[in-house]
Structures are given as C-alpha cells and as structure tokens.
Write a protein that holds these residues in place. Structure first.
Motif, short mmCIF file in Angstrom:
data_model
loop_
_atom_site.label_atom_id
_atom_site.label_comp_id
_atom_site.label_asym_id
_atom_site.label_seq_id
_atom_site.Cartn_x
_atom_site.Cartn_y
_atom_site.Cartn_z
N PHE A 267 0.85 -1.18 0.00
CA PHE A 267 0.00 0.00 0.00
C PHE A 267 0.89 1.24 0.00
N THR A 268 0.26 2.40 -0.15
CA THR A 268 0.97 3.67 -0.17
C THR A 268 0.49 4.54 0.98
N ALA A 269 1.43 5.19 1.64
CA ALA A 269 1.10 6.08 2.76
C ALA A 269 1.85 7.39 2.60
N SER A 270 1.34 8.43 3.25
CA SER A 270 1.98 9.75 3.26
C SER A 270 1.66 10.40 4.60
N PRO A 271 2.28 11.54 4.94
CA PRO A 271 1.99 12.16 6.25
C PRO A 271 0.52 12.47 6.45
N THR B 141 6.71 13.88 8.84
CA THR B 141 6.80 15.13 8.08
C THR B 141 8.24 15.50 7.75
N GLU B 142 9.21 15.01 8.55
CA GLU B 142 10.62 15.29 8.31
C GLU B 142 11.41 14.00 8.49
N ASP B 143 12.66 14.01 7.99
CA ASP B 143 13.47 12.79 7.98
C ASP B 143 14.55 12.78 9.05
N GLU B 144 14.56 13.77 9.91
CA GLU B 144 15.64 13.87 10.91
C GLU B 144 15.67 12.65 11.82
N ALA B 145 14.53 12.09 12.19
CA ALA B 145 14.49 10.94 13.09
C ALA B 145 15.11 9.70 12.47
N CYS B 146 15.22 9.67 11.14
CA CYS B 146 15.82 8.53 10.44
C CYS B 146 17.21 8.85 9.91
N GLY B 147 17.80 9.93 10.40
CA GLY B 147 19.14 10.30 9.96
C GLY B 147 19.20 11.13 8.71
N GLY B 148 18.04 11.59 8.22
CA GLY B 148 18.01 12.41 7.02
C GLY B 148 18.32 13.87 7.31
N LEU C 216 11.59 31.66 6.92
CA LEU C 216 11.96 33.06 7.12
C LEU C 216 11.07 33.73 8.16
N ARG C 217 9.80 33.33 8.21
CA ARG C 217 8.87 33.88 9.19
C ARG C 217 8.31 32.74 10.02
N PRO C 218 8.01 33.00 11.29
CA PRO C 218 7.55 31.91 12.17
C PRO C 218 6.31 31.21 11.66
N ASP C 219 5.38 31.93 11.03
CA ASP C 219 4.12 31.33 10.59
C ASP C 219 4.15 30.93 9.12
N GLU C 220 5.30 30.94 8.51
CA GLU C 220 5.40 30.61 7.09
C GLU C 220 5.16 29.12 6.89
N LEU C 221 4.31 28.79 5.91
CA LEU C 221 4.03 27.41 5.57
C LEU C 221 5.06 26.90 4.57
N ILE C 222 5.53 25.68 4.75
CA ILE C 222 6.58 25.09 3.92
C ILE C 222 5.97 23.96 3.10
N ASP C 223 6.23 23.97 1.83
CA ASP C 223 5.76 22.90 0.96
C ASP C 223 6.62 21.66 1.19
N ALA C 224 6.00 20.57 1.64
CA ALA C 224 6.74 19.35 1.96
C ALA C 224 7.09 18.54 0.72
N GLY C 225 6.47 18.84 -0.42
CA GLY C 225 6.73 18.07 -1.62
C GLY C 225 6.06 16.71 -1.56
N ASN C 226 6.49 15.83 -2.44
CA ASN C 226 5.91 14.48 -2.49
C ASN C 226 6.56 13.59 -1.43
#
Length: 784
Positions: A165-169, A252-259, A266-276
């Motif tokens: 199957f396929t999963a995403s955040p 949502t991020e890869d830091e926990a897996c060593g990424g 730039l701004r605290p409330d700025e939304l970041i595009d996570a991509g695919n």
C-alpha cells in the motif's frame, strides 16, 4: 494534530452545525444521504454547511475498513475546512488543509487528506451502522472540496501474505490482524524500497481512537522508526481481543531517520511545501519461532562449547607426561642428573650458575611468608643490575634472578585485582539492566532491543573462559608439585612459570561474555562501553603475558598495568562522548598516543634502565650526536629495534588515520590500536622464536593454525555489520538480515561463537607455545 485540538474542533463543529451565537448564525444546513465509492464535489461557506449520512452493514466474521478521502480544490484559504466524522462509538475530526508540525515549529500544509475510520467491535452476527460526516468552515467565501468514502476490502492482514500500500503524512494507513488458532507470537515486518521519507510502524490495540498521525503515533502501543526495514514481535497475551492494528505513518521530516533537516522558515508562521512524501510499503505478518526452536538453539550453544571440554579431556588423557611428571625410572634418571649437576657446579666456579643445594634451600625458604614490601626488590644484585640488563645478548636467566616466591605473589595480584574489578564493574551493570527491564517491561525489549539469541551466543566466552582457568589450574598444580620435589626442570629449565596473568586472562574472557550479554539486552549509545571494556583488558593482558615470558623480573606490576588500562578506558569514554567531529580532541589524543608510543619504546629498548627527568632531552641529543653524527653506529639491540620501529610505524599511522578521518566509532578505533599492537608483538615473538633455533611443538602449532583460521572467519562475520548504534535506529535496521543458523542465530551470533573460540585458542597458544623449552637451561634461552 495535537490531542488537545480534537475536543476543541468537535465543539467548534457542533457550534457551527447546531448554531451558536458567539461563533455565528447558521442559515443553511443540508443533510444528504450519501453512498460509498461516490465522489462528492461541493462548496462550503460559513453560511452553508453539509452533513453526509452513510450506513453500512458489518458482520462479526468479516471486517471491512472504511476510508474517508478529502481534497480541497480552492487555493489561498484564509480558514480551513473542518470535517467531523461521527460514528456510533467514536468521533474523528480533522481540518483541511491539514497542518503538521516538524522540528522548530516548521509547518507543513497538506490539501489531500485520507483517514481510515476506527472500526468498533460488534457482537451481533450482522449489524447496520450509521455514521455522519459534517463539513463546515468559518470562511465567508465559498471553498470547493471533494469527498469520497470507500470500503477497504483488504483491511484484515493474512498470515504470511505480503500486502502493499501507499502512505503519506496526511494519508496514514492501518490494518487489522487477528491471531490464528495455535499461534501465540508473530513478527510484523514492514519493508520499503525507499530510504526516505522516514516512516513509523506502530502496533496498537483494537480501540478508538487510533493514533495515526506523526505527532501522536508514539502515544500508545509499540512503535519503530524505519527507512527500509522494520520489525516488531507481538504476543497474543498483550492483546485481550486476540487482534491488533498495524499502523504505518510517514513523518513530516526525515531527521528521526538520519536524514537532512529542512531550512528554517523566514517567518515563524510561514508554511513550507513538503513536496511528495508518499511511500510504498509492504507488510508481512509471520508466526515467530516457537519454543522448540529456542530449545534447539540453547542445546546447540551448550553442545558446541561442551564439546571443547570433552576435547580437552581427550587431549589431556592422550598427551604424554610433561617433564615434571615422572615415574620411578624417570625419578632415577632425574636423581642421577641432579648428582652430575652438583659435581659439575663444584668443579666449575661459574658465578652465573648456582648449586642445586642452594636452589633447594631457596625452595625451602619460600615456605616462609612474603611481605608486600618484598615485591620487586633486587637488593642482592643491585650492584650489577645495570650491567646485566644492558648486555648485548640476554638470556632468560639474566632476567629471572629474583626470588620466585616474590614474583609468584606479584603476578597473582593480577588475578585478584581483575576479580575485584569484575565484581565492582559487573554488579552495577547487571543491576542497571534488570532495573531497566523491570521499569519499562518487556515492551522495551521488543521495540528497540536485540533478540535473545544475541544474549545466548555470549555463553561461549563464559564457558571457554572457565575451561581455560581449569587448564591453567591443572598446569599450576603440576608445576607446584614439581617445585616441591625440587625437580631440576621446574627449577632451572624453561620459561619461568607464573600463572597469575593466565588466571587474569581467563577471568577477563568470562567477564567479556557477561558484559557483552548485558549490552545486547538493549544495545545503544549509552551502554556500548559494557561490550568493550574487558576487550581492552584482554588485549593488554595478552601483551603483558608475551613480554613476561622472557622478562619476568622487569614486567609491569598489576597496579601499573591496570592503571594504564583504566586510562585507556577513560579515553574511550571521552572519545565516545566528545570525539565526534571534535578537532581539538583528536589533536590531543594523537599527540598523547605518539608520546606514549615513544616512552614505551624507550622503556622496552633500554629494559627500564633510563630515567624520565629534566635531563632526558639533553641525553637524547647527546646520543643522537655521538651515535648518528660523530660516528655512524648501528643499534646495539637490533632485534628490539626492529620490533620497536615497526611498532612506531603502525602506531604513528593509526594516529594519523584517526586525526585525518576522525572515525565516529572511537571505541572500536581504540580497540583496533590495541589489537594491531598485540598482533604485531605476537608475530614478532613467533618469528624470533624460530629465528633463535627454537621449535614449536605439535599441540601449539595446531592451536596456532586453528586459531588463525577461526579468526579469519570470525572477522568476516564481524564486518557484516548487522546493526550500529552510531546511526539512528531506523538507519541501523537497514543492515538487519534474517537468521542464518537454525533459524535462530544471525551473523553477529556467529561472530560471538567464533571469536570466543578464537580467543580461547589464542590463550592456549600463549600457554603452550614455549613447551619445547621445558628441558632447556634458562641460560640457553634468548631474550627478545
């Protein structure tokens, strides 16, 4: 979303749907009878809310999942759309765009959201259940969305059948597994061909709500972060319903897996595009090994090492008697030999030889007590100590002049000291391991720790260490009996027999097995020292024993030796904690390494007949001037110089490698330094032994060849690298492989088996290598 947002969203939904003056008046609420597998394209505003009514039939014998998929088609929304799913026994709410937070409050919006509804258990054979999806928003502008509710036909996982199957955040997945009859333990394996995005697999009980988002998946049950591989052992007794959910969440991020970490907004409330961040995942649930496999593994382990006891007994029975064990005819020959020796000593007044009567008197005097202050005294020959030790060609008799009773007690301290160290070191370690398991329960072991096989395979170190102690004890008893009988071979021939270091080596091997087992209960960054401390001890003791063989009078005391080993372990701790990418640490350590190598080389070359004081630099310059500049003369002790030059080349090269590469595994790097020096000295000893015209008897020769082969295979399995605590747990699991021996032992277990056998063989080589000299006078045995 954070757990505290759920009741707030539910309250907001009810206010919006039912009408609440504080929030705003609802002018139009539309309820639709909706169907599965139909896509609804609608618009929602603050004045136009929609309720979708669904019903479906569930049965006790068949479990189907229900999945809600939502897409927001409008862009640049000022207010999100709120979806509230009201079921008979559960409520699920989420907003779209779904905002998921990462480290340092990074915010990632997702416009496409898919959630699986929690399935409440039913007792009826068949039952119709209703659920409603409320759609609302606070935005006055119309927002377009798509809603689709579909059945998940393959919601229940089958035993030994792979499901993909396929999963995403924003689209987590979970599936149900029911224990089949006769199966009490299963292994859930999750695999993916993709390293990233980082994901989490979780095992949760059948209850609502199901925690299936990145910020709440760790709240309940057992979980693992994973890149390509993950596996969790699940027991039926932990789940009263005999079933559980397998939840897969993409982070949502890869830091926990060593990424790598994303850039800072730039701004605290700025939304970041996570991509695919979609990830294709395979899940397989297989029965775990049963109790019979455990029993077979334990019996195999015991059988392998008990066979060494049997083999030792057979060799002891078939080996000819040692020179110390004589029958009546042998005693007659020895008596005649002693008489001839006495006559020879009376007729030849050689100061370097002693009469047999004096040897006998010395042996009788050894029955008196020896004070600790007597250690390392050489008062009777203090006047010629410098002359003796600076001779160009030394024999063992030159460095075996001290009273044997003093040396025996000196070297016994090695054993008693390491026994004391072992008690004070092992008890807190064992207490720590037991406490952790008691506090955190078996779930900790199942989630992040190694299997029982990695603990069991350390049994070889303990059993073979004990066997070596028994072999040394037998030799010690035979030698003491020969000394009591004043036999010439025991008194005047062969390498002086001191067994204290051998006892210390056997004890260290046993402790290595115990502490390695404690480490493998839950191997990680904080307790890796458990697995390495006694490895340093073993390497150091082996080098000391090699040196002691032909330098019994000037070998290091137990206090000095263990103090140096303590310094090594201290540097190991510093390197593990502070050494990673720390330039200052590596410079300091490399300088200390080189200086220690030079000081030890000087100590060995001059047999301790030098002083480290304020004038040492002046004397060094004088020696260089007189021996290298004014006249070019070669070294006086060529053999020693060859060994020390090779040793300095190896150590300087290792220091340079550490300074340039800065390896992350400092403990293994330090152990490599010790092993390289030990192997170099070992090879030098054997080469010099053969060069001096000495022979290697059949038993030690077989031990040398057998040990070399076993070490080769052991190192092969060691470098397979099934796991490492230097990386994140998810990265470490990428190296995991299936068990290859009896479906129970993996590559690392085979390393444990082979390395324990190889260490035992190495100890036997040290014990028996000079047996050919047991009938050779010590003034004919060269020192090198």
């Amino acid at each position: 979303m954070p757990p505290y947002e759920t009741p707030m969203l539910m309250l907001l939904a009810r206010l919006l749907v039912c009408g609440g003056g504080a929030v705003g008046e609802t002018t139009n609420v539309v309820q639709k009878d909706a169907e599965f597998d139909v896509t609804y394209n609608d618009t929602v505003t603050s004045e136009n809310q929609t309720i979708y009514a669904f019903n479906h039939t569930i049965s006790r014998n068949k479990t189907e999942g229900v999945r809600v998929t939502v897409d927001v088609l409008s862009q640049n929304l000022k207010s999100p759309i709120l979806f509230v799913v009201r079921q008979q026994q559960a409520v699920l709410s989420f907003q779209v765009p779904l905002i998921l937070r990462g480290l340092y409050q990074r915010k990632y919006p997702y416009n496409h959201v898919g959630r699986t509804l929690c399935q409440p258990p039913t007792r009826a054979i068949s039952e119709t259940q209703h659920f409603f999806i409320d759609v609302s928003t606070l935005s006055s502008q119309g927002t377009n969305y798509q809603l689709r509710v579909s059945r998940v036909e393959s919601f229940t996982l089958q035993t030994d059948k792979k499901f993909s199957f396929t999963a995403s955040p924003s689209q987590p997945q979970y599936f149900k597994y029911v224990f089949p009859d006769g199966v009490d333990t299963v292994i859930v394996k999750v695999n993916s061909a993709m390293n990233f995005p980082c994901s989490v697999m979780s095992i949760q009980d059948i209850q609502c709500p199901v925690y299936d988002l990145d910020n709440n998946v760790a709240f309940i049950g057992m979980y693992q972060t994973m890149t390509k591989k993950g596996a969790i052992t699940v027991q039926r007794k932990d789940f009263p319903s005999n079933s559980f959910y397998v939840v897969v969440v993409v982070k949502t991020e890869d830091e926990a897996c060593g990424g790598p970490l994303r850039f800072y907004p730039l701004r605290p409330d700025e939304l970041i595009d996570a991509g695919n961040r979609s990830k294709v995942v395979d899940v397989v649930v297989s029965p775990a090994i049963n109790s019979e496999v455990y029993v077979m593994g334990m019996l195999f382990c015991l059988g392998i090492f008990l066979s060494f006891y049997l083999l030792t007994l057979m060799v002891a029975c078939k080996t000819p008697a040692s020179p110390y064990e004589y029958g009546s005819f042998g005693e007659f020959l020895m008596t005649s030999y002693r008489l001839n020796s006495v006559i020879l000593n009376l007729t030849q007044s050689r100061p370097s030889e002693r009469s047999l009567d004096s040897v006998g008197r010395s042996r009788q005097e050894s029955l008196s007590s020896v004070e600790e202050d007597d250690y390392d005294t050489l008062d009777d020959i203090n006047s010629d100590k410098n002359i003796v030790r600076t001779k160009k060609f030394l024999c063992v008799s030159d460095l075996a002049r001290k009273d044997k009773r003093v040396l025996s007690k000196k070297y016994q301290i090695y054993f008693w000291n390491i026994a004391t160290i072992a008690v004070f070191y092992a008890l807190p370690v064992v207490q720590l391991v037991i406490t952790y398991q008691t506090l955190w329960g078996l779930n900790l072991l199942l989630v992040s720790c190694s299997a029982f096989n990695n603990i069991l395979s350390n049994l070889g170190y303990v059993m073979l260490g004990l066997l070596f102690l028994l072999i040394v004890l037998k030799r010690d008893i035979v030698h003491n009996r020969a000394m009591v009988r004043n036999e010439l071979n025991a008194l005047e021939c062969g390498i002086p027999k001191h067994f204290g270091l051998f006892y210390a080596m056997g004890t260290a091997l046993m402790m290595e097995g115990l502490l390695s087992a404690c480490y493998h209960v839950c191997p990680n960054y904080t307790n890796f020292q458990f697995d390495t401390s006694f490895m340093y001890m073993i390497a150091g003791l082996c080098m000391l024993k090699l040196y002691q063989k032909r330098h019994p009078d000037i070998n290091a005391s137990a206090y000095t030796a263990y103090a140096c080993l303590a310094a090594v372990i201290f540097f190991s701790v510093l390197g593990v904690v502070f050494g990673k990418d720390n330039t200052v640490f590596w410079i300091v350590f490399s300088v200390i390494h080189i200086l220690a190598t030079l000081l030890l080389s000087t100590q060995l070359y001059y047999m301790g007949r030098w002083r480290l004081d304020a004038g040492v630099l002046r004397r060094m310059v004088y020696i260089v001037y007189t021996d290298c500049i004014r006249q070019c003369s070669g070294p006086m002790y060529i053999d020693r110089m060859v060994l020390l030059v090779m040793g300095n080349i190896v150590n300087w090269s290792l220091a340079a490698y550490g300074l340039i590469e800065r390896p992350n595994d400092f403990a293994s790097y330090l152990l490599a330094i010790a092993i390289c020096n030990l192997l170099l000295y070992f090879a030098f000893y054997i080469i010099m032994k053969l060069r001096s015209g000495e022979k290697i008897k059949c038993l030690p020769l077989v031990c040398i060849l057998f040990t070399a082969v076993v070490w080769g295979f052991a190192l092969y399995f060691f470098f397979q690298g099934l796991s490492t605590w230097q990386k994140t747990p998810a990265e470490s699991r990428e190296h995991n492989r299936d068990c290859i021996l009896l479906s129970f032992f993996d590559d690392h277990d085979i390393w444990h088996f082979l390395s324990s056998i190889a260490m035992f063989g190495s100890f036997l080589v040290l014990l028996t290598m000079d047996d050919d000299l047991d009938t050779v006078q010590r003034d004919k045995i060269y020192v090198f």
